[in-house]
Design a protein around this motif. Structure first.
Motif, PDB file in Angstrom:
ATOM      1  N   GLY A 163      47.598   1.831 -31.779  1.00  0.00           N
ATOM      2  CA  GLY A 163      46.212   1.878 -31.324  1.00  0.00           C
ATOM      3  C   GLY A 163      46.078   1.438 -29.883  1.00  0.00           C
ATOM      4  N   SER A 164      46.203   0.133 -29.660  1.00  0.00           N
ATOM      5  CA  SER A 164      45.934  -0.435 -28.331  1.00  0.00           C
ATOM      6  C   SER A 164      46.798   0.142 -27.229  1.00  0.00           C
ATOM      7  CB  SER A 164      46.108  -1.959 -28.378  1.00  0.00           C
ATOM      8  OG  SER A 164      45.194  -2.558 -29.275  1.00  0.00           O
ATOM      9  N   ALA A 165      48.019   0.571 -27.552  1.00  0.00           N
ATOM     10  CA  ALA A 165      48.919   1.084 -26.509  1.00  0.00           C
ATOM     11  C   ALA A 165      48.326   2.278 -25.768  1.00  0.00           C
ATOM     12  CB  ALA A 165      50.262   1.483 -27.119  1.00  0.00           C
ATOM     13  N   PHE A 166      47.386   2.991 -26.398  1.00  0.00           N
ATOM     14  CA  PHE A 166      46.810   4.163 -25.742  1.00  0.00           C
ATOM     15  C   PHE A 166      45.864   3.791 -24.603  1.00  0.00           C
ATOM     16  CE2 PHE A 166      47.997   5.987 -29.892  1.00  0.00           C
ATOM     17  CZ  PHE A 166      48.812   7.013 -29.434  1.00  0.00           C
ATOM     18  N   VAL A 167      45.346   2.559 -24.609  1.00  0.00           N
ATOM     19  CA  VAL A 167      44.505   2.092 -23.504  1.00  0.00           C
ATOM     20  C   VAL A 167      45.127   0.893 -22.793  1.00  0.00           C
ATOM     21  CG1 VAL A 167      42.334   3.026 -24.367  1.00  0.00           C
ATOM     22  CG2 VAL A 167      43.080   0.782 -25.162  1.00  0.00           C
ATOM     23  N   LYS A 168      46.129   0.302 -23.381  1.00  0.00           N
ATOM     24  CA  LYS A 168      46.954  -0.788 -22.854  1.00  0.00           C
ATOM     25  C   LYS A 168      46.175  -1.941 -22.224  1.00  0.00           C
ATOM     26  CE  LYS A 168      51.378  -1.805 -20.717  1.00  0.00           C
ATOM     27  NZ  LYS A 168      52.393  -1.457 -19.716  1.00  0.00           N
ATOM     28  N   PRO A 169      45.546  -2.761 -23.061  1.00  0.00           N
ATOM     29  CA  PRO A 169      44.947  -3.993 -22.550  1.00  0.00           C
ATOM     30  C   PRO A 169      46.024  -4.980 -22.062  1.00  0.00           C
ATOM     31  CG  PRO A 169      44.152  -3.431 -24.764  1.00  0.00           C
ATOM     32  CD  PRO A 169      45.337  -2.583 -24.491  1.00  0.00           C
ATOM     33  N   VAL A 170      45.581  -6.063 -21.442  1.00  0.00           N
ATOM     34  CA  VAL A 170      46.488  -7.042 -20.843  1.00  0.00           C
ATOM     35  C   VAL A 170      47.474  -7.615 -21.860  1.00  0.00           C
ATOM     36  CG1 VAL A 170      46.586  -9.333 -19.767  1.00  0.00           C
ATOM     37  CG2 VAL A 170      44.876  -7.673 -19.014  1.00  0.00           C
ATOM     38  N   ASP A 171      47.008  -7.889 -23.084  1.00  0.00           N
ATOM     39  CA  ASP A 171      47.880  -8.504 -24.084  1.00  0.00           C
ATOM     40  C   ASP A 171      49.052  -7.612 -24.463  1.00  0.00           C
ATOM     41  OD1 ASP A 171      46.179 -10.633 -24.059  1.00  0.00           O
ATOM     42  OD2 ASP A 171      45.278 -10.256 -26.028  1.00  0.00           O
ATOM     43  N   PHE A 172      49.038  -6.365 -24.018  1.00  0.00           N
ATOM     44  CA  PHE A 172      50.096  -5.427 -24.378  1.00  0.00           C
ATOM     45  C   PHE A 172      50.997  -5.086 -23.185  1.00  0.00           C
ATOM     46  CE2 PHE A 172      46.931  -5.282 -27.569  1.00  0.00           C
ATOM     47  CZ  PHE A 172      47.621  -5.101 -28.755  1.00  0.00           C
ATOM     48  N   ASP A 173      50.984  -5.967 -22.194  1.00  0.00           N
ATOM     49  CA  ASP A 173      51.936  -5.847 -21.087  1.00  0.00           C
ATOM     50  C   ASP A 173      53.274  -6.426 -21.537  1.00  0.00           C
ATOM     51  OD1 ASP A 173      50.164  -4.651 -19.368  1.00  0.00           O
ATOM     52  OD2 ASP A 173      49.581  -6.509 -18.374  1.00  0.00           O
ATOM     53  N   THR A 174      54.034  -5.639 -22.274  1.00  0.00           N
ATOM     54  CA  THR A 174      55.292  -6.092 -22.852  1.00  0.00           C
ATOM     55  C   THR A 174      56.420  -5.142 -22.463  1.00  0.00           C
ATOM     56  OG1 THR A 174      55.037  -4.821 -24.900  1.00  0.00           O
ATOM     57  CG2 THR A 174      54.008  -7.010 -24.826  1.00  0.00           C
ATOM     58  N   LEU A 219      37.325   9.088 -28.842  1.00  0.00           N
ATOM     59  CA  LEU A 219      38.601   8.515 -28.424  1.00  0.00           C
ATOM     60  C   LEU A 219      39.684   8.763 -29.465  1.00  0.00           C
ATOM     61  CD1 LEU A 219      40.268   6.813 -26.463  1.00  0.00           C
ATOM     62  CD2 LEU A 219      39.207   4.755 -27.439  1.00  0.00           C
ATOM     63  N   ILE A 220      39.377   8.471 -30.731  1.00  0.00           N
ATOM     64  CA  ILE A 220      40.412   8.655 -31.754  1.00  0.00           C
ATOM     65  C   ILE A 220      40.720  10.137 -31.968  1.00  0.00           C
ATOM     66  CG2 ILE A 220      39.907   6.461 -32.903  1.00  0.00           C
ATOM     67  CD1 ILE A 220      38.501   8.043 -35.103  1.00  0.00           C
ATOM     68  N   ASP A 221      39.719  10.986 -31.835  1.00  0.00           N
ATOM     69  CA  ASP A 221      39.967  12.417 -32.020  1.00  0.00           C
ATOM     70  C   ASP A 221      40.818  12.983 -30.884  1.00  0.00           C
ATOM     71  OD1 ASP A 221      38.594  12.454 -34.402  1.00  0.00           O
ATOM     72  OD2 ASP A 221      36.736  13.239 -33.543  1.00  0.00           O
ATOM     73  N   THR A 222      40.593  12.495 -29.669  1.00  0.00           N
ATOM     74  CA  THR A 222      41.413  12.934 -28.534  1.00  0.00           C
ATOM     75  C   THR A 222      42.870  12.530 -28.748  1.00  0.00           C
ATOM     76  OG1 THR A 222      39.556  12.804 -26.989  1.00  0.00           O
ATOM     77  CG2 THR A 222      41.768  12.666 -26.047  1.00  0.00           C
ATOM     78  N   ILE A 223      43.077  11.300 -29.206  1.00  0.00           N
ATOM     79  CA  ILE A 223      44.441  10.813 -29.443  1.00  0.00           C
ATOM     80  C   ILE A 223      45.075  11.548 -30.620  1.00  0.00           C
ATOM     81  CG2 ILE A 223      45.779   8.801 -30.161  1.00  0.00           C
ATOM     82  CD1 ILE A 223      43.656   7.131 -28.545  1.00  0.00           C
ATOM     83  N   ALA A 224      44.308  11.713 -31.704  1.00  0.00           N
ATOM     84  CA  ALA A 224      44.850  12.402 -32.881  1.00  0.00           C
ATOM     85  C   ALA A 224      45.268  13.831 -32.533  1.00  0.00           C
ATOM     86  CB  ALA A 224      43.815  12.410 -34.003  1.00  0.00           C
ATOM     87  N   ALA A 225      44.446  14.517 -31.732  1.00  0.00           N
ATOM     88  CA  ALA A 225      44.797  15.881 -31.323  1.00  0.00           C
ATOM     89  C   ALA A 225      46.057  15.873 -30.465  1.00  0.00           C
ATOM     90  CB  ALA A 225      43.640  16.513 -30.566  1.00  0.00           C
ATOM     91  N   GLY A 226      46.141  14.920 -29.548  1.00  0.00           N
ATOM     92  CA  GLY A 226      47.311  14.845 -28.677  1.00  0.00           C
ATOM     93  C   GLY A 226      48.581  14.487 -29.407  1.00  0.00           C
ATOM     94  N   TRP A 244      31.555   8.656 -24.620  1.00  0.00           N
ATOM     95  CA  TRP A 244      31.925   8.651 -26.032  1.00  0.00           C
ATOM     96  C   TRP A 244      31.121   7.547 -26.720  1.00  0.00           C
ATOM     97  CZ3 TRP A 244      37.830   8.778 -24.776  1.00  0.00           C
ATOM     98  CH2 TRP A 244      38.267  10.114 -24.723  1.00  0.00           C
ATOM     99  N   PRO A 245      30.239   7.875 -27.640  1.00  0.00           N
ATOM    100  CA  PRO A 245      29.548   6.841 -28.410  1.00  0.00           C
ATOM    101  C   PRO A 245      30.557   6.026 -29.230  1.00  0.00           C
ATOM    102  CG  PRO A 245      28.457   8.968 -28.663  1.00  0.00           C
ATOM    103  CD  PRO A 245      29.768   9.232 -27.984  1.00  0.00           C
ATOM    104  N   THR A 246      30.343   4.747 -29.318  1.00  0.00           N
ATOM    105  CA  THR A 246      31.231   3.894 -30.098  1.00  0.00           C
ATOM    106  C   THR A 246      30.726   3.784 -31.536  1.00  0.00           C
ATOM    107  OG1 THR A 246      30.002   1.941 -29.383  1.00  0.00           O
ATOM    108  CG2 THR A 246      31.951   2.539 -28.099  1.00  0.00           C
ATOM    109  N   PHE A 247      31.578   3.252 -32.392  1.00  0.00           N
ATOM    110  CA  PHE A 247      31.175   2.955 -33.753  1.00  0.00           C
ATOM    111  C   PHE A 247      30.101   1.859 -33.738  1.00  0.00           C
ATOM    112  CE2 PHE A 247      35.417   4.718 -34.616  1.00  0.00           C
ATOM    113  CZ  PHE A 247      35.140   5.526 -35.708  1.00  0.00           C
TER     114      PHE A 247
END
Length: 414
Positions: free
Chosen positions: A288-299, A100-107, A407-410
C-alpha cells in the motif's frame, strides 16, 4: 505582522535556558554558523507545484499526489515482482481513495484488495469482481453490522481474518444465523507478536474446529512481517519469519488435505514486499504505502520508490523569531498543522521546540535564507498515509504542470 508578536518567544525562551546564555563567539561566529544553515527557496519541482496550486485558486491545506511519481512507483512494483510472478494485493487503508486504488490496481493488473474496517468494506464489498481479504480481525459486532449493511451475498465473498478460536466461534454463529457461508483466513504470528496463531499446534486445532462447521471454509493464511527490516539482522529475521510461515503451510496441507498453493497465502507489506520477491513461502504480497512512499518508508528495500504525495499549505504570518539561534531566525505560522508529516520544502524548516505542535497556525522556524512571505506555500511530506490522507478532503492530482483533477477520499474512519 507586528514585531512584538514574533519577539515575545525570545523572552520566554531566555527564561528556559539556564542563565540566559549569551551568544558565543560574537558576530563573526554567528555569521559562520548562519552560513552553514540549510535553507532557501523551493527547488523547481516545488515551485511548479506551488504555481499550479495558485493558478487553481487553492489557498488552504491540501494533499497532493504527483501522477508521474505514482506511475513510477507502480512501474517499480511491477519490475520488482516480475521475476517472481507474485500477485499484489492493494492495501486500501494506506490508499483511501477509490481513484487511487483503482489506478494502482489497473497498473498492477490485480483485483485483490486488503481492507481493514467496516466503513471501507461498505464501499468495497459490493464490487462483485473484487477479491477482498481483511487485514485485521474485526469485533464480532462489527462483523455482524457489515453483513447487515452490505448483504449476505457480498459479505460471503470476503475472506474474514480469524486470529483466535473464540473469534471463529463468534463469526461462525453470526454467519449461521444469517444463512451465509464464512470464508475464514487465519492470521499467523510470523514474528511480529501482535496476535494470530503462534505455532503449528494452535493452528491445527482451529483448522480442525473450522472443518467441523459445515458453513465455514478455511481460505488460507495471513502473516505480516514489518518487524523484519527493523531487526539487527534483517536477513536472519526474514528467514525466521519464513520458517514460521512454512510450518503453517504444512499444517494446512495435513489438516485440510488440499494443495496450499490453491489457497490465499498472504504475506509481506510495503516494508518487506521487495524481499519477498526474492523468494517467499507466500503466494501473494500486500502493498500500500510504497505507492506514495511516506517518510516512514524510506528504507533500503524501497529505494526504487519515490515520494509521490505532499501536504501543501499556505503561510499565514511570517517574520523574525529568534536571532540567537541561526536555525530559528525566522518564524512562519501556517494554515493548519500538527499533521503526521515532516517539513520538506523549502529546506531548513522545522517544528518549533518552544511552541510545540499545534493544529491551528502551527509554527515552523528556519534560518534567514528561508525566503517565505504570507500566502506562499510550504510543503510537508507525510510520515504515513493511512490516517493522514483522510484529513484534507479530495486528493489533488498534479500532472507536472497543473492540478489536473481530484480523487474523493473514503469517509473518515479508523
Amino acid at each position: 505582522m507586528a514585531d512584538g508578536i514574533m519577539r515575545r518567544p525570545w523572552t520566554r525562551r531566555a527564561a528556559m535556558v539556564a542563565g540566559g546564555a549569551a551568544l558565543a563567539g560574537g558576530k563573526a561566529a554567528l555569521a559562520a554558523v548562519t552560513a552553514e544553515q540549510p535553507g532557501g527557496t523551493h527547488d523547481p519541482y516545488f515551485l511548479a507545484v506551488s504555481a499550479a496550486l495558485t493558478r487553481a485558486g487553492i489557498a488552504h491545506p491540501v494533499l497532493v499526489v504527483d501522477q508521474a511519481r505514482l506511475a513510477a512507483n507502480i512501474a517499480a512494483a511491477r519490475e520488482t515482482l516480475k521475476p517472481s510472478g507474485l500477485p499484489l494485493r492493494v492495501v486500501v487503508k494506506s490508499l483511501p481513495a477509490e481513484g487511487l486504488i483503482d489506478t494502482i490496481a489497473a497498473g498492477m493488473a490485480t483485483n485483490r484488495f486488503m481492507v481493514f474496517n467496516g466503513a471501507m468494506l461498505d464501499i468495497m464489498a459490493p464490487r462483485a469482481d473484487a477479491d477482498l481479504l481483511l487485514g485485521k480481525p474485526l469485533p464480532a459486532m462489527e462483523y455482524a453490522a457489515v453483513i447487515d449493511r452490505v448483504g449476505a451475498e457480498a459479505a460471503g465473498r470476503v475472506q474474514w481474518l480469524i486470529d483466535t478460536p473464540a473469534r471463529l466461534t463468534q463469526y461462525a454463529d453470526i454467519a449461521a444465523a444469517r444463512g451465509m457461508p464464512l470464508r475464514a483466513n487465519l492470521e499467523i504470528d510470523v514474528g511480529l507478536h501482535r496476535g494470530g496463531f503462534p505455532d503449528g499446534q494452535s493452528l491445527a486445532a482451529v483448522v480442525r474446529m473450522a472443518r467441523g462447521m459445515s458453513h465455514v471454509s478455511v481460505t488460507g493464511l495471513m502473516g505480516y512481517d514489518p518487524q523484519v527490516p527493523k531487526m539487527p539482522d534483517p536477513d536472519a529475521a526474514f528467514a525466521e519469519s519464513q520458517a514460521s510461515y512454512r510450518t503453517a503451510i504444512g499444517v494446512l496441507r495435513e489438516t485440510l488435505g488440499v494443495d496450499p498453493a490453491t489457497l490465499t497465502l498472504n504475506g509481506a507489506g510495503s516494508p518487506t514486499y521487495a524481499r519477498h520477491a526474492q523468494g517467499t513461502a507466500a503466494n501473494e504480497v500486500s502493498v500500500g504505502s510504497a505507492f506514495v512512499k511516506p517518510v516512514d518508508f524510506d528504507t533500503p528495500w524501497l529505494t526504487r520508490h519515490v515520494p509521490a504525495s505532499f501536504i501543501a499549505t499556505p503561510v499565514i504570518k511570517a517574520g523574525p523569531f529568534d536571532p540567537r539561534d541561526p536555525a530559528t531566525a525566522k518564524g512562519f505560522f501556517i494554515y493548519g498543522g500538527h499533521w503526521l508529516a515532516t517539513p520538506e520544502s523549502p529546506p531548513g524548516l522545522r517544528y518549533s521546540a518552544l511552541y510545540g505542535r499545534s493544529s491551528n497556525q502551527e509554527l515552523l522556524t528556519g534560518p534567514e535564507r528561508v525566503m517565505l512571505k504570507p500566502d506562499d506555500h510550504i510543503f510537508l511530506r507525510p510520515n504515513q498515509s493511512e490516517a493522514l490522507f483522510l484529513q484534507f478532503g479530495d486528493i489533488l492530482l498534479f500532472d507536472g504542470e497543473t492540478i489536473a483533477g481530484t480523487w474523493p477520499t473514503f469517509p473518515v474512519s479508523a
